[in-house]
Design a protein around this motif. Structure first.
Motif, PDB file in Angstrom:
ATOM      1  N   GLY A  19       0.818  -1.207   0.000  1.00 22.23           N
ATOM      2  CA  GLY A  19       0.000   0.000   0.000  1.00 22.23           C
ATOM      3  C   GLY A  19       0.853   1.257   0.000  1.00 22.23           C
ATOM      4  N   GLY A  20       0.275   2.354  -0.461  1.00 15.32           N
ATOM      5  CA  GLY A  20       1.003   3.615  -0.598  1.00 15.32           C
ATOM      6  C   GLY A  20       1.494   4.200   0.709  1.00 15.32           C
ATOM      7  N   GLU A  21       0.677   4.124   1.752  1.00 13.55           N
ATOM      8  CA  GLU A  21       1.082   4.688   3.033  1.00 13.55           C
ATOM      9  C   GLU A  21       2.303   3.970   3.598  1.00 13.55           C
ATOM     10  OE1 GLU A  21      -2.100   4.901   5.810  1.00 13.55           O
ATOM     11  OE2 GLU A  21      -3.291   6.307   4.603  1.00 13.55           O
ATOM     12  N   THR A  22       2.336   2.654   3.459  1.00 12.14           N
ATOM     13  CA  THR A  22       3.480   1.884   3.957  1.00 12.14           C
ATOM     14  C   THR A  22       4.736   2.197   3.161  1.00 12.14           C
ATOM     15  OG1 THR A  22       2.032   0.096   4.691  1.00 12.14           O
ATOM     16  CG2 THR A  22       4.357  -0.439   4.397  1.00 12.14           C
ATOM     17  N   LEU A  23       4.589   2.350   1.848  1.00  9.24           N
ATOM     18  CA  LEU A  23       5.737   2.729   1.026  1.00  9.24           C
ATOM     19  C   LEU A  23       6.321   4.062   1.486  1.00  9.24           C
ATOM     20  CD1 LEU A  23       4.545   1.764  -2.579  1.00  9.24           C
ATOM     21  CD2 LEU A  23       6.458   0.753  -1.333  1.00  9.24           C
ATOM     22  N   GLU A  24       5.450   5.023   1.753  1.00 10.63           N
ATOM     23  CA  GLU A  24       5.922   6.329   2.219  1.00 10.63           C
ATOM     24  C   GLU A  24       6.545   6.235   3.614  1.00 10.63           C
ATOM     25  OE1 GLU A  24       3.480   9.721   1.935  1.00 10.63           O
ATOM     26  OE2 GLU A  24       2.974   9.429  -0.185  1.00 10.63           O
ATOM     27  N   ARG A  25       5.984   5.403   4.476  1.00  9.83           N
ATOM     28  CA  ARG A  25       6.530   5.261   5.832  1.00  9.83           C
ATOM     29  C   ARG A  25       7.948   4.708   5.793  1.00  9.83           C
ATOM     30  NH1 ARG A  25       6.218   0.883   9.255  1.00  9.83           N
ATOM     31  NH2 ARG A  25       4.488  -0.075   8.094  1.00  9.83           N
ATOM     32  N   TYR A  26       8.168   3.718   4.952  1.00 11.87           N
ATOM     33  CA  TYR A  26       9.518   3.156   4.867  1.00 11.87           C
ATOM     34  C   TYR A  26      10.492   4.128   4.185  1.00 11.87           C
ATOM     35  CZ  TYR A  26       8.571  -1.400   6.870  1.00 11.87           C
ATOM     36  OH  TYR A  26       8.273  -2.420   7.758  1.00 11.87           O
ATOM     37  N   ALA A  27       9.999   4.903   3.234  1.00 15.39           N
ATOM     38  CA  ALA A  27      10.864   5.918   2.618  1.00 15.39           C
ATOM     39  C   ALA A  27      11.341   6.910   3.676  1.00 15.39           C
ATOM     40  CB  ALA A  27      10.118   6.643   1.502  1.00 15.39           C
ATOM     41  N   ARG A  28      10.442   7.283   4.591  1.00  8.58           N
ATOM     42  CA  ARG A  28      10.842   8.180   5.689  1.00  8.58           C
ATOM     43  C   ARG A  28      11.815   7.478   6.626  1.00  8.58           C
ATOM     44  NH1 ARG A  28       5.287   9.466   5.390  1.00  8.58           N
ATOM     45  NH2 ARG A  28       4.812   8.068   7.132  1.00  8.58           N
ATOM     46  N   ASP A  59      -4.158   2.853  -7.368  1.00 13.68           N
ATOM     47  CA  ASP A  59      -3.403   1.612  -7.233  1.00 13.68           C
ATOM     48  C   ASP A  59      -2.314   1.481  -8.289  1.00 13.68           C
ATOM     49  OD1 ASP A  59      -4.934   0.954  -5.076  1.00 13.68           O
ATOM     50  OD2 ASP A  59      -6.207  -0.498  -6.126  1.00 13.68           O
ATOM     51  N   VAL A  60      -2.614   1.859  -9.532  1.00 20.64           N
ATOM     52  CA  VAL A  60      -1.628   1.722 -10.591  1.00 20.64           C
ATOM     53  C   VAL A  60      -0.437   2.648 -10.341  1.00 20.64           C
ATOM     54  CG1 VAL A  60      -2.728   3.439 -12.123  1.00 20.64           C
ATOM     55  CG2 VAL A  60      -1.276   1.621 -13.093  1.00 20.64           C
ATOM     56  N   MET A  61      -0.705   3.833  -9.756  1.00 20.49           N
ATOM     57  CA  MET A  61       0.372   4.767  -9.470  1.00 20.49           C
ATOM     58  C   MET A  61       1.189   4.322  -8.263  1.00 20.49           C
ATOM     59  SD  MET A  61       0.311   6.660 -11.938  1.00 20.49           S
ATOM     60  CE  MET A  61      -0.758   7.173 -13.274  1.00 20.49           C
ATOM     61  N   VAL A  62       0.538   3.667  -7.312  1.00 17.49           N
ATOM     62  CA  VAL A  62       1.278   3.075  -6.190  1.00 17.49           C
ATOM     63  C   VAL A  62       2.249   2.024  -6.733  1.00 17.49           C
ATOM     64  CG1 VAL A  62       1.098   1.680  -4.092  1.00 17.49           C
ATOM     65  CG2 VAL A  62      -0.546   3.520  -4.513  1.00 17.49           C
ATOM     66  N   ALA A  63       1.765   1.226  -7.696  1.00 15.08           N
ATOM     67  CA  ALA A  63       2.627   0.218  -8.318  1.00 15.08           C
ATOM     68  C   ALA A  63       3.812   0.869  -9.012  1.00 15.08           C
ATOM     69  CB  ALA A  63       1.821  -0.616  -9.305  1.00 15.08           C
ATOM     70  N   TRP A  64       3.560   1.919  -9.780  1.00 15.90           N
ATOM     71  CA  TRP A  64       4.655   2.597 -10.472  1.00 15.90           C
ATOM     72  C   TRP A  64       5.614   3.266  -9.482  1.00 15.90           C
ATOM     73  CZ3 TRP A  64       6.179   1.118 -14.850  1.00 15.90           C
ATOM     74  CH2 TRP A  64       5.309   0.782 -15.893  1.00 15.90           C
ATOM     75  N   SER A  65       5.106   3.752  -8.357  1.00 14.52           N
ATOM     76  CA  SER A  65       5.991   4.323  -7.332  1.00 14.52           C
ATOM     77  C   SER A  65       6.913   3.262  -6.756  1.00 14.52           C
ATOM     78  CB  SER A  65       5.170   4.957  -6.199  1.00 14.52           C
ATOM     79  OG  SER A  65       4.619   6.187  -6.595  1.00 14.52           O
ATOM     80  N   ALA A  66       6.386   2.069  -6.514  1.00 10.44           N
ATOM     81  CA  ALA A  66       7.204   0.974  -5.976  1.00 10.44           C
ATOM     82  C   ALA A  66       8.285   0.555  -6.962  1.00 10.44           C
ATOM     83  CB  ALA A  66       6.317  -0.217  -5.635  1.00 10.44           C
ATOM     84  N   ILE A  67       8.048   0.842  -8.249  1.00  8.06           N
ATOM     85  CA  ILE A  67       8.976   0.469  -9.314  1.00  8.06           C
ATOM     86  C   ILE A  67      10.004   1.576  -9.562  1.00  8.06           C
ATOM     87  CG2 ILE A  67       9.031  -0.016 -11.819  1.00  8.06           C
ATOM     88  CD1 ILE A  67       6.241  -1.347 -11.372  1.00  8.06           C
ATOM     89  N   GLY A  68       9.749   2.772  -8.982  1.00  9.02           N
ATOM     90  CA  GLY A  68      10.683   3.880  -9.149  1.00  9.02           C
ATOM     91  C   GLY A  68      10.302   4.858 -10.230  1.00  9.02           C
ATOM     92  N   GLN A  69       9.023   4.896 -10.567  1.00  6.33           N
ATOM     93  CA  GLN A  69       8.525   5.833 -11.575  1.00  6.33           C
ATOM     94  C   GLN A  69       7.490   6.760 -10.911  1.00  6.33           C
ATOM     95  OE1 GLN A  69      10.952   4.712 -14.846  1.00  6.33           O
ATOM     96  NE2 GLN A  69       9.504   6.367 -14.685  1.00  6.33           N
ATOM     97  N   HIS A  70       6.369   7.014 -11.543  1.00  5.76           N
ATOM     98  CA  HIS A  70       5.336   7.931 -11.058  1.00  5.76           C
ATOM     99  C   HIS A  70       5.976   9.286 -10.750  1.00  5.76           C
ATOM    100  CE1 HIS A  70       1.663   9.404  -9.480  1.00  5.76           C
ATOM    101  NE2 HIS A  70       1.894   9.188  -8.203  1.00  5.76           N
ATOM    102  N   LYS A  71       5.936   9.752  -9.511  1.00  9.45           N
ATOM    103  CA  LYS A  71       6.534  11.033  -9.141  1.00  9.45           C
ATOM    104  C   LYS A  71       7.788  10.858  -8.283  1.00  9.45           C
ATOM    105  CE  LYS A  71       2.114  13.522  -9.333  1.00  9.45           C
ATOM    106  NZ  LYS A  71       1.162  14.408  -8.583  1.00  9.45           N
ATOM    107  N   ASP A  72       8.357   9.652  -8.316  1.00 13.62           N
ATOM    108  CA  ASP A  72       9.544   9.373  -7.508  1.00 13.62           C
ATOM    109  C   ASP A  72      10.738  10.201  -7.980  1.00 13.62           C
ATOM    110  OD1 ASP A  72       7.783   7.433  -6.711  1.00 13.62           O
ATOM    111  OD2 ASP A  72       9.190   5.763  -6.892  1.00 13.62           O
ATOM    112  N   LEU A  73      11.473  10.743  -7.030  1.00 10.56           N
ATOM    113  CA  LEU A  73      12.718  11.455  -7.309  1.00 10.56           C
ATOM    114  C   LEU A  73      13.725  11.118  -6.213  1.00 10.56           C
ATOM    115  CD1 LEU A  73      11.389  15.023  -8.246  1.00 10.56           C
ATOM    116  CD2 LEU A  73      12.338  13.341  -9.844  1.00 10.56           C
ATOM    117  N   ILE A  74      14.972  10.926  -6.604  1.00 13.74           N
ATOM    118  CA  ILE A  74      16.033  10.716  -5.613  1.00 13.74           C
ATOM    119  C   ILE A  74      17.200  11.642  -5.920  1.00 13.74           C
ATOM    120  CG2 ILE A  74      15.416   8.329  -5.075  1.00 13.74           C
ATOM    121  CD1 ILE A  74      18.503   8.691  -7.086  1.00 13.74           C
ATOM    122  N   ASN A  75      17.887  12.067  -4.867  1.00  9.43           N
ATOM    123  CA  ASN A  75      19.150  12.783  -5.036  1.00  9.43           C
ATOM    124  C   ASN A  75      20.278  11.755  -5.013  1.00  9.43           C
ATOM    125  OD1 ASN A  75      21.558  13.941  -3.055  1.00  9.43           O
ATOM    126  ND2 ASN A  75      21.047  15.271  -4.780  1.00  9.43           N
TER     127      ASN A  75
END
Length: 458
Positions: free
Chosen positions: A266-275, A302-318
């Motif tokens: 789920g999206g909330e858990t993905l964000e929690r672990y990112a933090r 749901d489809v965007m949560v999937a793409w976020s887990a894959i490193g796409q959607h609005k994901d950005l890293i430094n």
């Protein structure tokens, strides 16, 4: 008598005002004298707004920049180019915070003795960067634009961090007149100031979350037909991988498998672990501050949560922050704060020594070791140990779609587990294609130079 008493009172008031003034001045001097001395324009150590004292060298003592003689750079053109985004140029288009941040230490100032290293003397600044690794990285990047870096995940020393495009500060091109985009972003230190869509290297984060949060994840299997449908939307894969274990899905970088994992998290858990893993946080060191990353999954479809887990959607890293995260995986769950300034000495006196600063633990040692195991399998089964002679490499590649008519950005990150070579690395190569064929040759060359330097005791 009254006149004498009146005059005495006036004198007492004046003495009290003088005493208070002295106390205020001494307090200001104690608290702010260092700011007065090192502020740009100070005649003690600046010529105009340019620090005019000190010598900057690489980790082995190779001269990089002599501040005493109107900014005299290295005699080597490739080294001047490779170091540009750390040392700056004479025009001020590229700043060098590592110089201004340590102006006081370079000048050798203390409140008792004042500035004891005038003009033609000054401090010797020893950087963690390697001249050999920097020039090797510049050569390996060729005509690509992006950034590549290696750091010691045990000490925090950044051994190599090159940004391209770059130019020779002794032969500045006509960047303002560039009409073809050759010099686009030339003033930006991409390692520190940029963010990238991570693509599949972000699956390291998702994998860590899954291993920690889903109790039976390692016993699950994942069937990939090449597409996972979400109503009218879908997640696609490079091919149909068929039935896979979790380890195989990670090695195959299977989007469909990670879409299934995202559905369980789920999206909330993905964000929690990112933090928890601090992958999106800005890092401050040596007068520098990295750009912040981004993840928006909690309220996404749901489809965007999937793409976020894959490193796409609005994901950005430094790149620097993500390298620190990967280094923490290598260091059993504890990140080391990176740095580029190792030591500053004025004569025989050390005015600055870089601390080896561990951050708080971001994951358990058990979870870190499990990620090491999975990333090691990637190299054994896909990237090839033959590409990294003498090194036990754990890695993950990525191919980040950026839209438009551009090719994907090629991404590659990981670390070496050999005790004598505690190196973590990242490559972000723009508009270049797939991660493995683009980045593995680049990282392979740089790691061999770093290994040779460490073998030589550098």
């Amino acid at each position: 008598m009254n006149r004498i008493m009146g005059r005495a009172r006036i004198m007492l008031v004046l003495i009290l005002v003088l005493a208070l003034g002295m106390v205020f001045f001494l307090g200001e001097y104690a608290l702010r004298s260092n700011e007065w001395v090192q502020s740009p324009g100070s005649p003690h150590i600046f010529e105009g707004h340019t620090l005019a004292t000190g010598l900057i060298t690489d980790r082995e003592g190779v001269p990089l920049l002599d501040l005493r003689d109107k900014h005299t750079y290295s005699e080597s053109e490739p080294l001047r180019k490779a170091m540009l985004h750390w040392l700056g140029d004479r025009q001020g288009n590229i700043r060098a915070p590592i110089i201004s941040a340590y102006a006081m230490e370079i000048a050798g100032y203390d409140p008792v003795n004042g500035v004891y290293a005038y003009g033609n003397t000054g401090g010797r600044v020893n950087l963690s960067l390697s001249a050999k690794a920097q020039t090797a990285a510049l050569k390996a990047m060729g005509n690509y634009r992006g950034t590549v870096a290696v750091y010691n995940y045990k000490t925090g020393e950044i051994i190599c961090a090159v940004t391209t495009p770059t130019y020779d500060p002794d032969n500045v091109p006509d960047i303002a007149g560039d009409t073809e985009g050759k010099w686009a972003g030339a003033y930006v230190n991409r390692f520190i100031q940029s963010t990238y869509t991570p693509g599949s290297i972000y699956k390291i984060v998702t994998m860590a979350a899954a291993l920690d949060a889903i109790s039976d994840i390692e016993s699950q299997t994942f069937t990939c037909t090449g597409t996972t449908a979400y109503g009218n939307d879908k997640v696609t894969c490079t091919k149909a991988h068929g039935k896979q274990t979790l380890k195989e899905a990670f090695s195959n970088s299977c989007n469909c498998a990670f879409a299934a994992i995202a559905g369980q998290l789920g999206g909330e858990t993905l964000e929690r672990y990112a933090r928890q893993f601090r992958v999106n946080e800005s890092i401050s060191f040596d007068g520098l501050k990295t750009a912040e990353g981004n993840l928006e999954a909690a309220n996404a479809a749901d489809v965007m949560v999937a793409w976020s887990a894959i490193g796409q959607h609005k994901d950005l890293i430094n790149p620097c922050a993500f390298l620190t995260f990967v280094g923490a995986v290598a260091n059993d769950g504890v990140p080391m704060l990176p740095h580029v300034v190792n030591r500053i000495a004025v004569g025989s006196k050390t005015t600055y020594q870089a601390p080896q600063t561990p951050g708080g633990r971001i994951m358990s040692s058990e979870l870190a070791k499990k990620l090491q195991e999975y990333m090691r399998y990637n190299t054994e089964s896909y990237y090839g140990d033959e590409n990294f002679p003498g090194l036990s490499v754990c890695a993950k590649s990525g191919t980040a779609q950026v839209g438009g008519n551009k090719k994907p950005n090629a991404m590659f990150t990981g670390f070496v587990t050999n005790e004598e070579y505690p190196l973590a690395f990242i490559a972000c190569v723009e508009d270049s294609g797939y991660g493995r064929p683009t980045c593995v040759p680049i990282i392979s060359k740089i790691l061999q130079v770093c290994k040779a330097e460490m073998d030589a005791g550098a």
